[in-house]
Design a protein around this motif. Structure first.
Motif, mmCIF file in Angstrom:
data_model
loop_
_atom_site.group_PDB
_atom_site.id
_atom_site.type_symbol
_atom_site.label_atom_id
_atom_site.label_comp_id
_atom_site.label_asym_id
_atom_site.label_seq_id
_atom_site.Cartn_x
_atom_site.Cartn_y
_atom_site.Cartn_z
ATOM 1 N N PRO B 15 0.834 -1.212 0.000
ATOM 2 C CA PRO B 15 0.000 0.000 0.000
ATOM 3 C C PRO B 15 0.867 1.261 0.000
ATOM 4 N N GLY B 16 0.527 2.189 -0.874
ATOM 5 C CA GLY B 16 1.256 3.444 -0.953
ATOM 6 C C GLY B 16 2.440 3.419 -1.892
ATOM 7 N N ASP B 17 2.792 2.208 -2.401
ATOM 8 C CA ASP B 17 3.914 2.135 -3.349
ATOM 9 C C ASP B 17 3.633 3.011 -4.572
ATOM 10 N N ASP B 18 4.702 3.515 -5.155
ATOM 11 C CA ASP B 18 4.615 4.365 -6.343
ATOM 12 C C ASP B 18 4.573 3.458 -7.576
ATOM 13 N N LEU B 19 3.360 3.102 -8.004
ATOM 14 C CA LEU B 19 3.207 2.137 -9.086
ATOM 15 C C LEU B 19 3.816 2.644 -10.398
ATOM 16 N N PRO B 20 3.628 3.907 -10.780
ATOM 17 C CA PRO B 20 4.281 4.378 -12.013
ATOM 18 C C PRO B 20 5.798 4.188 -11.971
ATOM 19 N N VAL B 33 11.588 0.627 -24.194
ATOM 20 C CA VAL B 33 11.282 2.048 -24.199
ATOM 21 C C VAL B 33 9.918 2.205 -24.871
ATOM 22 N N PRO B 34 8.914 2.705 -24.133
ATOM 23 C CA PRO B 34 7.573 2.787 -24.724
ATOM 24 C C PRO B 34 7.577 3.556 -26.045
ATOM 25 N N ALA B 35 6.885 2.982 -27.021
ATOM 26 C CA ALA B 35 6.815 3.570 -28.361
ATOM 27 C C ALA B 35 5.351 3.770 -28.746
ATOM 28 N N GLU B 36 5.142 4.505 -29.825
ATOM 29 C CA GLU B 36 3.801 4.801 -30.317
ATOM 30 C C GLU B 36 2.992 3.506 -30.455
ATOM 31 N N GLY B 37 1.799 3.496 -29.883
ATOM 32 C CA GLY B 37 0.921 2.330 -30.026
ATOM 33 C C GLY B 37 1.081 1.276 -28.944
ATOM 34 N N ASP B 38 2.053 1.458 -28.048
ATOM 35 C CA ASP B 38 2.241 0.480 -26.972
ATOM 36 C C ASP B 38 1.102 0.546 -25.957
ATOM 37 N N VAL B 39 0.790 -0.606 -25.388
ATOM 38 C CA VAL B 39 -0.209 -0.683 -24.326
ATOM 39 C C VAL B 39 0.413 -1.409 -23.143
ATOM 40 N N LEU B 144 2.697 8.187 -16.199
ATOM 41 C CA LEU B 144 3.720 7.647 -17.107
ATOM 42 C C LEU B 144 4.097 8.663 -18.177
ATOM 43 N N ALA B 145 3.171 9.583 -18.485
ATOM 44 C CA ALA B 145 3.488 10.634 -19.461
ATOM 45 C C ALA B 145 4.576 11.558 -18.932
ATOM 46 N N GLN B 146 4.721 11.595 -17.598
ATOM 47 C CA GLN B 146 5.775 12.430 -17.012
ATOM 48 C C GLN B 146 7.120 11.721 -17.016
ATOM 49 N N ARG B 147 7.103 10.421 -17.299
ATOM 50 C CA ARG B 147 8.335 9.638 -17.233
ATOM 51 C C ARG B 147 8.804 9.152 -18.599
ATOM 52 N N HIS B 148 7.906 9.183 -19.594
ATOM 53 C CA HIS B 148 8.256 8.639 -20.911
ATOM 54 C C HIS B 148 7.840 9.622 -21.993
ATOM 55 N N ALA B 149 8.668 9.734 -23.020
ATOM 56 C CA ALA B 149 8.363 10.654 -24.121
ATOM 57 C C ALA B 149 7.058 10.241 -24.799
ATOM 58 N N VAL B 150 6.865 8.939 -24.962
ATOM 59 C CA VAL B 150 5.626 8.412 -25.551
ATOM 60 C C VAL B 150 4.993 7.491 -24.520
ATOM 61 N N PRO B 151 4.044 7.988 -23.739
ATOM 62 C CA PRO B 151 3.492 7.129 -22.683
ATOM 63 C C PRO B 151 2.631 6.017 -23.273
ATOM 64 N N PRO B 152 2.737 4.798 -22.743
ATOM 65 C CA PRO B 152 1.877 3.724 -23.240
ATOM 66 C C PRO B 152 0.430 3.944 -22.801
ATOM 67 N N ALA B 153 -0.505 3.475 -23.617
ATOM 68 C CA ALA B 153 -1.884 3.378 -23.149
ATOM 69 C C ALA B 153 -1.924 2.376 -21.999
ATOM 70 N N GLY B 177 -6.264 5.868 -22.725
ATOM 71 C CA GLY B 177 -5.385 6.110 -23.860
ATOM 72 C C GLY B 177 -5.656 5.274 -25.081
ATOM 73 N N LEU B 178 -6.704 4.479 -25.048
ATOM 74 C CA LEU B 178 -7.112 3.693 -26.232
ATOM 75 C C LEU B 178 -8.618 3.460 -26.138
ATOM 76 N N PRO B 179 -9.250 3.057 -27.238
ATOM 77 C CA PRO B 179 -10.690 2.783 -27.186
ATOM 78 C C PRO B 179 -10.966 1.366 -26.671
ATOM 79 N N ALA B 180 -11.524 1.258 -25.468
ATOM 80 C CA ALA B 180 -11.862 -0.066 -24.925
ATOM 81 C C ALA B 180 -12.844 -0.780 -25.840
ATOM 82 N N LEU B 181 -13.713 -0.006 -26.466
ATOM 83 C CA LEU B 181 -14.709 -0.556 -27.398
ATOM 84 C C LEU B 181 -14.575 0.195 -28.707
ATOM 85 N N ILE B 182 -14.495 -0.541 -29.804
ATOM 86 C CA ILE B 182 -14.394 0.094 -31.123
ATOM 87 C C ILE B 182 -15.701 -0.136 -31.861
#
Lengths: 251, 251
Positions: B15-20, B33-39, B144-153, B177-182
């Motif tokens: 409890p309280g751990d920094d998950l990001p 290294v997270p790239a465009e389209g990563d989940v 994660l957007a604060q830690r990676h140039a391209v944050p994963p969904a 960051g992605l559509p759960a339903l398309i």
């Protein structure tokens, strides 16, 4: 790392086509040599096409039950007649929804009968599911063993809706060379407690994962190779995924 | 080609751990290294642990409804009390089966309450689902957007049973960051016919695919990166996967 490789290099499949030869060519075109643990996921559509499971709707005469259900579901009575002929029993019929237990035991919409991407365009054709998808998977597995040193396991996939969730996902309706269902009853977790999750639908999980590469058919990617899944040395068909009617929570 | 990379280098989450921070370290440990389209698919268990969603069963006093349902389902009345507190309504209660509609709307067994691999071992702890898994996913996405140039969904996954099929599969209970339903309503197939399959449960499909790498938790692989899925530029939460009660075919 698990890899999912789309096998796009398969032309329109026609009745009587040699599916093992087409899949072998598609693997080669993708630069893939089947290796230990590989699973070849084939969409049911091309298996059905190769098996010639087409029906001309103009040849279908709906009976009384089909006409009644067509009125309820607002579907083509000839399609409903085909659904009934392919099914053990009707699970649910409401407007725009006809869910039945297919001959195989799998519960799905419209008995899996397909009217999209049939390569025709006159709108009067329907495509039934393979006659026995587990048998089709087993036959593919045997045929591929004659062409590859290490034949891939086979999953035949179809897209199913779910009662409580929107959207379809791909599931396994035919499996050969791997356990469609993995039973972990009796195993302990890291703390020494009996596992609460005791059965894993491995066949469905692999079918769903491959669906990320094949899509729903409109894109025309009819198969995918899944590489790197840790699989027990056990064979169980997709029939083992079917929860029998006696345990159906909703009958 | 789609790749699924297990992220095993995550210690017991408390409890309280920094998950990001933990997930960022696990990505680095895997050389990713997270790239465009990563989940990034994260099992609900470590999200719940970081959020401190533990309950000591000894602190729970079951009420009358819980005691009645415990008798029917043969489950611990204290667990049943927790399930009821986490649920909108009971969907099905028979021996060994308690299915409810969770606060979030998702229909599942035991309100997703977990008693395995809690890192304790006295058997008196229970772990509830994240308070709001879509919000947890959104917060992870921002962090994660604060830690990676391209944050994963982000997909937060849990394992669900299915009414007509044996075995569990992983599904999405939180998505950012992605559509759960398309929604593909209105799209045409290759022959120009309207697509019959009109909604695709992309969030669930990605969760299930990642489940091939993470397993059911006993193996202790709490997250996976999914790379290479063609995703539309659209954001829809996992709540969009919930078929509302008004459309429930089985109520």
């Amino acid at each position: 790392m698990i890899g999912i490789f789309p096998l796009a290099a398969i032309d329109e499949v026609r009745p009587g086509d040699d599916l093992p030869a087409l899949l072998t060519a598609a693997l080669a075109a993708a630069g893939l040599v089947p290796a230990e643990g590989d699973v070849l996921v084939v969409t049911s559509k091309i298996v059905s096409k190769a098996e010639g499971r087409f029906v001309d709707l103009a040849s279908v005469t709906p009976g009384e039950q089909a006409r009644e259900l067509a009125a309820v579901t607002r579907k083509d009575p000839r399609l409903v007649e085909l659904v009934l002929a392919e099914s053990q029993n009707v699970v649910r019929a409401v407007p725009h929804v006809l869910i039945t237990r297919h001959r195989s035991g799998h519960v799905m919409a419209n008995a899996g009968i397909d009217r999209s991407n049939l390569g025709g365009g006159d709108g009067e054709q329907a495509l039934l599911l393979p006659l026995d998808a587990d048998a089709s998977a087993a036959a593919l597995h045997v045929a591929l063993a004659q062409r590859h040193a290490v034949p891939p396991a086979i999953v035949i996939s179809d897209s199913f809706g779910r009662p409580w969730r929107y959207g379809v996902v791909n599931v396994a309706i035919g499996v050969a060379g791997l356990p469609a269902l993995i039973d972990r009853r009796g195993e302990l977790d890291r703390d020494g407690r009996l596992l609460e999750v005791t059965q894993v639908a491995m066949g469905d999980m692999i079918a769903t994962a491959a669906g990320l590469a094949t899509g729903e058919g409109a894109e025309g990617v009819p198969a995918a190779l899944v590489r790197g899944v840790a699989l027990p040395e056990e064979h169980r068909p997709a029939a083992d995924l079917v929860r029998p009617l006696a345990e159906d929570l909703f009958r």
